[in-house]
Design a protein around this motif. Structure first.
Motif, PDB file in Angstrom:
ATOM      1  N   UNK A 165     -16.723  12.033 -48.386  1.00  0.00           N
ATOM      2  CA  UNK A 165     -15.481  12.589 -48.928  1.00  0.00           C
ATOM      3  C   UNK A 165     -15.601  14.092 -49.152  1.00  0.00           C
ATOM      4  N   UNK A 166     -16.717  14.527 -49.746  1.00  0.00           N
ATOM      5  CA  UNK A 166     -16.918  15.951 -49.995  1.00  0.00           C
ATOM      6  C   UNK A 166     -17.003  16.720 -48.684  1.00  0.00           C
ATOM      7  N   UNK A 167     -17.673  16.147 -47.686  1.00  0.00           N
ATOM      8  CA  UNK A 167     -17.753  16.797 -46.371  1.00  0.00           C
ATOM      9  C   UNK A 167     -16.365  16.967 -45.764  1.00  0.00           C
ATOM     10  N   UNK A 168     -15.532  15.927 -45.869  1.00  0.00           N
ATOM     11  CA  UNK A 168     -14.167  15.996 -45.328  1.00  0.00           C
ATOM     12  C   UNK A 168     -13.358  17.070 -46.044  1.00  0.00           C
ATOM     13  N   UNK A 169     -13.513  17.129 -47.360  1.00  0.00           N
ATOM     14  CA  UNK A 169     -12.797  18.127 -48.156  1.00  0.00           C
ATOM     15  C   UNK A 169     -13.213  19.537 -47.762  1.00  0.00           C
ATOM     16  N   UNK A 170     -14.513  19.785 -47.686  1.00  0.00           N
ATOM     17  CA  UNK A 170     -14.996  21.120 -47.354  1.00  0.00           C
ATOM     18  C   UNK A 170     -14.617  21.507 -45.924  1.00  0.00           C
ATOM     19  N   UNK A 171     -14.650  20.542 -45.011  1.00  0.00           N
ATOM     20  CA  UNK A 171     -14.272  20.829 -43.625  1.00  0.00           C
ATOM     21  C   UNK A 171     -12.802  21.227 -43.538  1.00  0.00           C
TER      22      UNK A 171
ATOM     23  N   UNK B 298       0.163  30.453 -47.971  1.00  0.00           N
ATOM     24  CA  UNK B 298       0.069  29.540 -46.831  1.00  0.00           C
ATOM     25  C   UNK B 298      -1.182  28.668 -46.930  1.00  0.00           C
ATOM     26  N   UNK B 299      -2.276  29.248 -47.369  1.00  0.00           N
ATOM     27  CA  UNK B 299      -3.506  28.473 -47.554  1.00  0.00           C
ATOM     28  C   UNK B 299      -3.278  27.346 -48.548  1.00  0.00           C
ATOM     29  N   UNK B 300      -2.702  27.680 -49.701  1.00  0.00           N
ATOM     30  CA  UNK B 300      -2.522  26.695 -50.768  1.00  0.00           C
ATOM     31  C   UNK B 300      -1.591  25.566 -50.326  1.00  0.00           C
ATOM     32  N   UNK B 301      -0.456  25.920 -49.768  1.00  0.00           N
ATOM     33  CA  UNK B 301       0.513  24.894 -49.375  1.00  0.00           C
ATOM     34  C   UNK B 301      -0.005  24.041 -48.218  1.00  0.00           C
ATOM     35  N   UNK B 302      -0.660  24.670 -47.258  1.00  0.00           N
ATOM     36  CA  UNK B 302      -1.204  23.917 -46.125  1.00  0.00           C
ATOM     37  C   UNK B 302      -2.319  22.984 -46.566  1.00  0.00           C
ATOM     38  N   UNK B 303      -3.146  23.432 -47.497  1.00  0.00           N
ATOM     39  CA  UNK B 303      -4.193  22.564 -48.026  1.00  0.00           C
ATOM     40  C   UNK B 303      -3.594  21.306 -48.643  1.00  0.00           C
ATOM     41  N   UNK B 304      -2.566  21.465 -49.474  1.00  0.00           N
ATOM     42  CA  UNK B 304      -1.937  20.291 -50.091  1.00  0.00           C
ATOM     43  C   UNK B 304      -1.319  19.379 -49.040  1.00  0.00           C
ATOM     44  N   UNK B 305      -0.692  19.977 -48.045  1.00  0.00           N
ATOM     45  CA  UNK B 305      -0.066  19.176 -46.994  1.00  0.00           C
ATOM     46  C   UNK B 305      -1.124  18.431 -46.169  1.00  0.00           C
ATOM     47  N   UNK B 306      -2.186  19.114 -45.833  1.00  0.00           N
ATOM     48  CA  UNK B 306      -3.233  18.515 -44.996  1.00  0.00           C
ATOM     49  C   UNK B 306      -3.953  17.405 -45.749  1.00  0.00           C
ATOM     50  N   UNK B 307      -4.327  17.676 -46.981  1.00  0.00           N
ATOM     51  CA  UNK B 307      -5.038  16.675 -47.776  1.00  0.00           C
ATOM     52  C   UNK B 307      -4.131  15.479 -48.048  1.00  0.00           C
ATOM     53  N   UNK B 308      -2.877  15.747 -48.389  1.00  0.00           N
ATOM     54  CA  UNK B 308      -1.946  14.661 -48.663  1.00  0.00           C
ATOM     55  C   UNK B 308      -1.624  13.841 -47.432  1.00  0.00           C
ATOM     56  N   UNK B 309      -1.584  14.490 -46.274  1.00  0.00           N
ATOM     57  CA  UNK B 309      -1.245  13.792 -45.047  1.00  0.00           C
ATOM     58  C   UNK B 309      -2.346  12.886 -44.540  1.00  0.00           C
ATOM     59  N   UNK B 310      -3.602  13.204 -44.854  1.00  0.00           N
ATOM     60  CA  UNK B 310      -4.702  12.399 -44.344  1.00  0.00           C
ATOM     61  C   UNK B 310      -4.850  11.090 -45.093  1.00  0.00           C
ATOM     62  N   UNK B 311      -4.523  11.092 -46.398  1.00  0.00           N
ATOM     63  CA  UNK B 311      -4.549   9.864 -47.162  1.00  0.00           C
ATOM     64  C   UNK B 311      -5.916   9.395 -47.607  1.00  0.00           C
ATOM     65  N   UNK B 312      -6.995   9.979 -47.102  1.00  0.00           N
ATOM     66  CA  UNK B 312      -8.337   9.555 -47.470  1.00  0.00           C
ATOM     67  C   UNK B 312      -8.859  10.299 -48.691  1.00  0.00           C
ATOM     68  N   UNK B 313      -8.372  11.501 -48.893  1.00  0.00           N
ATOM     69  CA  UNK B 313      -8.813  12.324 -50.016  1.00  0.00           C
ATOM     70  C   UNK B 313      -7.792  12.278 -51.142  1.00  0.00           C
ATOM     71  N   UNK B 314      -8.243  12.402 -52.379  1.00  0.00           N
ATOM     72  CA  UNK B 314      -7.299  12.501 -53.480  1.00  0.00           C
ATOM     73  C   UNK B 314      -6.547  13.827 -53.400  1.00  0.00           C
ATOM     74  N   UNK B 315      -5.392  13.935 -54.089  1.00  0.00           N
ATOM     75  CA  UNK B 315      -4.633  15.187 -54.034  1.00  0.00           C
ATOM     76  C   UNK B 315      -5.378  16.339 -54.696  1.00  0.00           C
ATOM     77  N   UNK B 316      -4.869  17.547 -54.458  1.00  0.00           N
ATOM     78  CA  UNK B 316      -5.458  18.761 -55.012  1.00  0.00           C
ATOM     79  C   UNK B 316      -4.588  19.339 -56.111  1.00  0.00           C
ATOM     80  N   UNK B 317      -5.222  20.028 -57.024  1.00  0.00           N
ATOM     81  CA  UNK B 317      -4.556  20.979 -57.910  1.00  0.00           C
ATOM     82  C   UNK B 317      -4.968  22.361 -57.437  1.00  0.00           C
ATOM     83  N   UNK B 318      -4.000  23.273 -57.297  1.00  0.00           N
ATOM     84  CA  UNK B 318      -4.328  24.607 -56.802  1.00  0.00           C
ATOM     85  C   UNK B 318      -3.713  25.661 -57.714  1.00  0.00           C
ATOM     86  N   UNK B 319      -4.505  26.664 -58.062  1.00  0.00           N
ATOM     87  CA  UNK B 319      -4.034  27.797 -58.842  1.00  0.00           C
ATOM     88  C   UNK B 319      -4.307  29.092 -58.107  1.00  0.00           C
TER      89      UNK B 319
END
Length: 334
Positions: A200-206, A239-260
């Motif tokens: 999971x951590x590898x997928x997140x970092x990738x 763009x980084x923040x919004x794309x990260x949320x979209x990508x992580x949410x779209x994959x379904x394997x990772x939990x959602x992100x909080x971004x500041x």
């Protein structure tokens, strides 16, 4: 100080944990351990206290006076660092900081590479030290050359950026700082196996590395469930923040992100970033809802009117250390 002749291999002269295996150690260090710490200091022409300080700054354990731990490469390394100071490339005051920063980067890299050794060799990694030594001797020069290539590429990119974008003081610049934090990481540690958590951590970092790089940002560091990144342009950070949320949410394997995200003056030092802007971004991350992006007032002002984004004020936000901090929810315009 001792002479530089190779010390006798007498009881107690080998370093603790020498169960690594002599041939494996020789392959990884690139030579035979021959010297005590006083020998290295004498050969490099520095005081023993200074040599010990540099050794500890690099994160290595204390070495007793009679331990034969060091190789010719250690002597060359101390000499090179001393030469950098003598040539006024770096000051004597920051030489330990340079050693410490190198160590932090290389320590993590070494852990990852030993993990590769273990995954390739399986049980033979610990059970057949001859095989491990042969593998290390074959693969280490390749890794060393690849590291040099990546370092030069990053050095060139960073130099180009500094030459074209430098403003303000020597280590200060205006940037956007971003934190992306996996929601529910404590629960994941409890519920997942080590193998599942590592995947999971590898997928997140990738995912984070790809998104940040594609949008002209830079990852400063990753710490478990969190990524710290920087961007020079407000729109790139958004763009980084919004794309990260979209990508992580779209994959379904990772939990959602909080971004500041926060924009302001940042002190950049030895590959890390410091200052109130960093703290504000971190605090906003801690109060953001899952799968959302919060930005501070300064970044909101820079993005206001941009056709791709919408900003919604959530009013004063109570966070530790900052009174009256205003936050805005960042979304895409649909």
């Amino acid at each position: 100080m001792c002479s530089l002749s190779a010390p006798r291999d007498e009881p107690g002269s080998r370093p603790p944990g020498h169960g690594l295996g002599h041939e494996v150690e020789k392959a990884l260090l690139g030579g035979e351990p021959r010297y005590r710490k006083a020998d290295v200091a004498a050969a490099a022409g520095v005081e023993l206290e200074r040599a010990e300080r540099l050794w500890q700054a690099m994160g290595f354990a204390h070495v007793e006076d009679d331990e034969v731990v060091f190789t010719d490469a250690d002597v060359r390394a101390v000499r090179m660092l001393v030469q950098l100071v003598s040539a006024e490339v770096i000051t004597a005051e920051v030489e330990t900081a340079v050693a410490r920063t190198l160590a932090q980067t290389m320590s993590r890299l070494a852990e990852w590479q030993v993990g590769i050794f273990r995954s390739v060799l399986g049980d033979r990694f610990a059970e057949d030290l001859d095989v491990t030594a042969q593998f290390a001797e074959a693969i280490t020069p390749v890794m060393e050359e690849l590291q040099g290539y990546v370092w030069r590429r990053h050095l060139a990119a960073t130099a180009a950026r500094e030459l074209t974008e430098r403003a303000g003081g020597a280590d200060e610049r205006v940037q956007v700082i971003g934190f992306a934090d996996l929601v529910g990481y404590t629960r994941l540690i409890r519920d997942f196996s080590e193998v599942e958590l590592a995947r999971l951590i590898d997928d997140f970092e990738e995912s984070a590395t790809a998104v940040v790089a594609e949008n002209r940002g830079r990852i400063v560091k990753t710490v478990g469930d969190e990524v710290l990144f920087v961007a020079d342009a407000p729109s790139d950070a958004a763009e980084i923040a919004l794309t990260l949320n979209e990508k992580i949410g779209g994959e379904g394997q990772l939990p959602p992100l909080r971004i500041g995200l926060a924009r302001g003056t940042v002190l950049a030092r030895f590959g890390d970033v410091y200052g109130s802007t960093v703290n504000i971004a971190s605090r906003l991350t801690s109060v953001a809802r899952p799968a959302s992006v919060l930005v501070d007032r300064e970044l909101a002002a820079s993005l206001r009117g941009h056709p791709a984004y919408s900003l919604t004020s959530i009013g004063p936000t109570k966070v530790q250390g900052f009174r009256g901090l205003r936050a805005y929810a960042l979304r895409r315009n649909r």
